[in-house]
Write an enzyme that holds these catalytic residues in place. Structure first.
Site, PDB file in Angstrom:
ATOM      1  N   TYR A 122       6.518  -1.934  -0.910  1.00  0.00           N
ATOM      2  CA  TYR A 122       5.776  -3.253  -1.787  1.00  0.00           C
ATOM      3  C   TYR A 122       4.574  -2.703  -1.486  1.00  0.00           C
ATOM      4  O   TYR A 122       4.967  -2.593  -0.167  1.00  0.00           O
ATOM      5  CB  TYR A 122       6.229  -4.722  -2.297  1.00  0.00           C
ATOM      6  CG  TYR A 122       6.284  -5.492  -0.995  1.00  0.00           C
ATOM      7  CD1 TYR A 122       4.853  -6.416  -0.539  1.00  0.00           C
ATOM      8  CD2 TYR A 122       6.588  -5.506  -0.078  1.00  0.00           C
ATOM      9  CE1 TYR A 122       4.778  -6.564   0.664  1.00  0.00           C
ATOM     10  CE2 TYR A 122       6.950  -6.475   1.263  1.00  0.00           C
ATOM     11  CZ  TYR A 122       5.420  -6.909   1.657  1.00  0.00           C
ATOM     12  OH  TYR A 122       4.933  -8.076   2.463  1.00  0.00           O
ATOM     13  N   CYS A 123       3.422  -3.048  -1.997  1.00  0.00           N
ATOM     14  CA  CYS A 123       2.037  -3.071  -1.294  1.00  0.00           C
ATOM     15  C   CYS A 123       1.434  -3.937  -2.015  1.00  0.00           C
ATOM     16  O   CYS A 123       1.843  -5.258  -2.662  1.00  0.00           O
ATOM     17  CB  CYS A 123       1.663  -1.402  -1.848  1.00  0.00           C
ATOM     18  SG  CYS A 123       1.134  -1.408  -3.290  1.00  0.00           S
ATOM     19  N   ARG A 124       0.025  -3.923  -2.103  1.00  0.00           N
ATOM     20  CA  ARG A 124      -0.601  -4.819  -3.412  1.00  0.00           C
ATOM     21  C   ARG A 124      -0.752  -4.472  -4.898  1.00  0.00           C
ATOM     22  O   ARG A 124      -0.583  -5.619  -5.608  1.00  0.00           O
ATOM     23  CB  ARG A 124      -1.893  -4.419  -2.539  1.00  0.00           C
ATOM     24  CG  ARG A 124      -3.284  -5.613  -3.561  1.00  0.00           C
ATOM     25  CD  ARG A 124      -5.408  -5.606  -2.978  1.00  0.00           C
ATOM     26  NE  ARG A 124      -4.922  -3.795  -3.924  1.00  0.00           N
ATOM     27  CZ  ARG A 124      -5.436  -3.358  -4.852  1.00  0.00           C
ATOM     28  NH1 ARG A 124      -5.253  -4.414  -5.885  1.00  0.00           N
ATOM     29  NH2 ARG A 124      -5.497  -2.006  -5.301  1.00  0.00           N
TER      30      ARG A 124
END
Length: 164
Positions: A122-124
């Protein structure tokens, strides 16, 4: 696919000059020409992100529109946060490791991982995670789950966001 009516022009006042039906028709045509441009601009604004150029390379095949709440990482799986160390420090999923997708040593860091293990990335907002998941699959990783943004990932996995 038919689009719903987005705009209704007001009726012309009764005091308008005779023969103004053509004027009203021309005005309506001018307004209707603006609607597609406004719709495209709205779609582009909704798709924009601060995650940079990786957005152009992300496809819907690489990333679901929104992770399903039933998404699960098998026991022993690894959660990878591909944001910067600064972003990670501000809040990340409990138990996640940080491997910055934008760093020069990203490839070396994922090369050190077990290609047969299970991973959730995941990221932002989902742009970097899509690119990272694709890079991992290209390197032979067999079980990579792209969860998109960290808030979606938290909800999908049922893992809290922690700081520090």
């Amino acid at each position: 696919m038919a689009l719903p009516t987005l705009l209704t022009l007001p009726a012309r006042p009764a005091t308008a000059a005779a023969g103004s039906g053509a004027d009203a028709h021309q005005s309506r045509r001018r307004v209707l020409r603006l609607i597609p441009a406004a719709a495209v601009a709205g779609l582009l604004a909704a798709c924009s992100s601060e995650d940079g150029p990786s957005r152009a390379s992300a496809t819907t095949a690489d990333r679901p529109a929104s992770p399903q709440p039933s998404a699960s990482l098998p026991p022993g799986g690894t959660i990878i946060d591909v944001r910067t160390p600064e972003e990670y420090a501000q809040g990340h999923l409990e138990g996640a490791i940080n491997i910055d997708a934008g760093s020069a040593d990203f490839d070396a860091a994922i090369d050190a991982l077990d290609r047969g293990a299970d991973y959730a990335v995941y990221c932002r907002s989902g742009n970097r995670s899509a690119a990272a998941a694709r890079a991992m699959r290209d390197k032979g990783f067999t079980s990579v789950l792209d969860l998109g943004g960290y808030q979606q990932a938290s909800l999908a996995l049922g893992v809290p966001i922690v700081t520090g």
